[in-house]
Design an enzyme around this catalytic site. Structure first.
Site, PDB file in Angstrom:
ATOM      1  N   ASP A  36      -8.611  31.199  49.244  1.00 44.28           N
ATOM      2  CA  ASP A  36      -7.571  30.860  48.584  1.00 44.28           C
ATOM      3  C   ASP A  36      -6.979  29.608  49.094  1.00 44.28           C
ATOM      4  OD1 ASP A  36      -6.136  30.775  51.455  1.00 44.28           O
ATOM      5  OD2 ASP A  36      -5.638  32.945  51.257  1.00 44.28           O
ATOM      6  N   LYS A  57      -3.495  30.819  44.753  1.00 47.28           N
ATOM      7  CA  LYS A  57      -2.125  30.380  43.866  1.00 47.28           C
ATOM      8  C   LYS A  57      -1.189  29.744  44.771  1.00 47.28           C
ATOM      9  CE  LYS A  57      -0.763  35.199  44.097  1.00 47.28           C
ATOM     10  NZ  LYS A  57      -2.014  35.639  44.154  1.00 47.28           N
ATOM     11  N   MET A 169       7.410  32.650  54.154  1.00 44.73           N
ATOM     12  CA  MET A 169       7.423  32.546  52.730  1.00 44.73           C
ATOM     13  C   MET A 169       9.090  32.802  52.527  1.00 44.73           C
ATOM     14  SD  MET A 169       4.604  35.283  51.812  1.00 44.73           S
ATOM     15  CE  MET A 169       4.889  36.377  53.025  1.00 44.73           C
TER      16      MET A 169
END
Length: 255
Positions: A36, A57, A169
């Protein structure tokens, strides 16, 4: 071809030297590596005989979906054998590792897990301990972005404790986080935002819980970042000292 299998590997927070020996062994034996965006590309050098497939992503931008990744793991395992899924941080800390393992084992493919150094732990590299007996009874690790896009209500509970709060996040929710601490009368609690922790691109801003938005704007901080709230932010009075700071600077210039 060997029997199909998945090894879920934690790549650590960014510094390639923080990878484990067990993870390196898995990469060297891989037939396919699915990696990733947050996994250091230097780690791919250990998988010199494997097919390398990027499935990352950035932030909330559209990319390959989790369902597509799950299907790809199964497809590659059946085609080639040993698939290593290389994920930044630790795959079991908000890394969807459970979803991937459940998906493949339900289809008859064996799976194993190798932990990685989480970005939660990496704040120590920036001079902020998770705990300190003089200032924190423990620590909370909470996602700032739930599956439905909302902010976790556990942050409000954590704001009422004497523990360190780590939010992953959560950069898009800074104003909401500020409001929670303001409502608790805790706007002056020390806070820090650390972007790209452990890497040569690391940036950090230190302030208070009531000024997270302005702090991020002033220091131009964005994802991937860790938000730390608690007295531990100021626990190391002199940081690591100038000698270690210079060593880190030299390493970053060389890297």
């Amino acid at each position: 071809m060997l029997a199909p299998k998945l090894t879920l590997v934690g790549a650590g927070p960014g510094d390639p030297e923080l990878i484990t020996l067990k993870a390196i062994k898995a990469l060297k034996s891989a037939d396919v590596v699915l990696y990733d965006n947050l996994a250091s590309k230097e780690l791919l050098e250990y998988a010199d005989s494997a097919e390398l497939v990027y499935v990352g992503k950035r932030g909330h931008k559209r990319g390959i979906s989790q369902d597509q990744i799950n299907e790809l793991i199964v497809e590659k395992a059946l085609q080639k054998g040993h698939v290593v899924r290389l994920k930044g941080g630790d795959p079991f800390v908000f890394g969807r590792g459970v979803e991937e393992i459940n998906f493949v084992t339900e289809r008859g493919i064996s799976a194993s897990y190798i932990p990685g150094v989480s970005s939660v732990n990496s704040i120590g590299l920036s001079g902020i301990p998770l705990t300190d007996r003089n200032s924190a009874d423990g620590y909370w690790v909470i996602t700032g972005h739930k599956k439905d896009g909302s902010l976790s209500r556990d942050i409000e509970l954590a704001s009422q404790s004497n523990s360190t709060l780590i939010i992953l996040m959560g950069m898009s929710k800074l104003a909401e986080i500020e409001a929670i601490f303001s409502n608790q009368g805790k706007s002056n609690i020390p806070a820090a935002i650390i972007e790209h922790a452990s890497t040569q691109n690391e940036k950090m801003g230190i302030g208070k819980a009531g000024e997270l938005v302005s702090l991020s704007e002033e220091k131009e901080l964005t994802n991937p970042a860790v938000i730390v709230i608690g007295d531990v932010v100021n626990a190391l009075k002199n940081g690591f000292g100038e000698d270690l700071k210079e060593q880190i600077s030299i390493y970053q210039r060389v890297a």
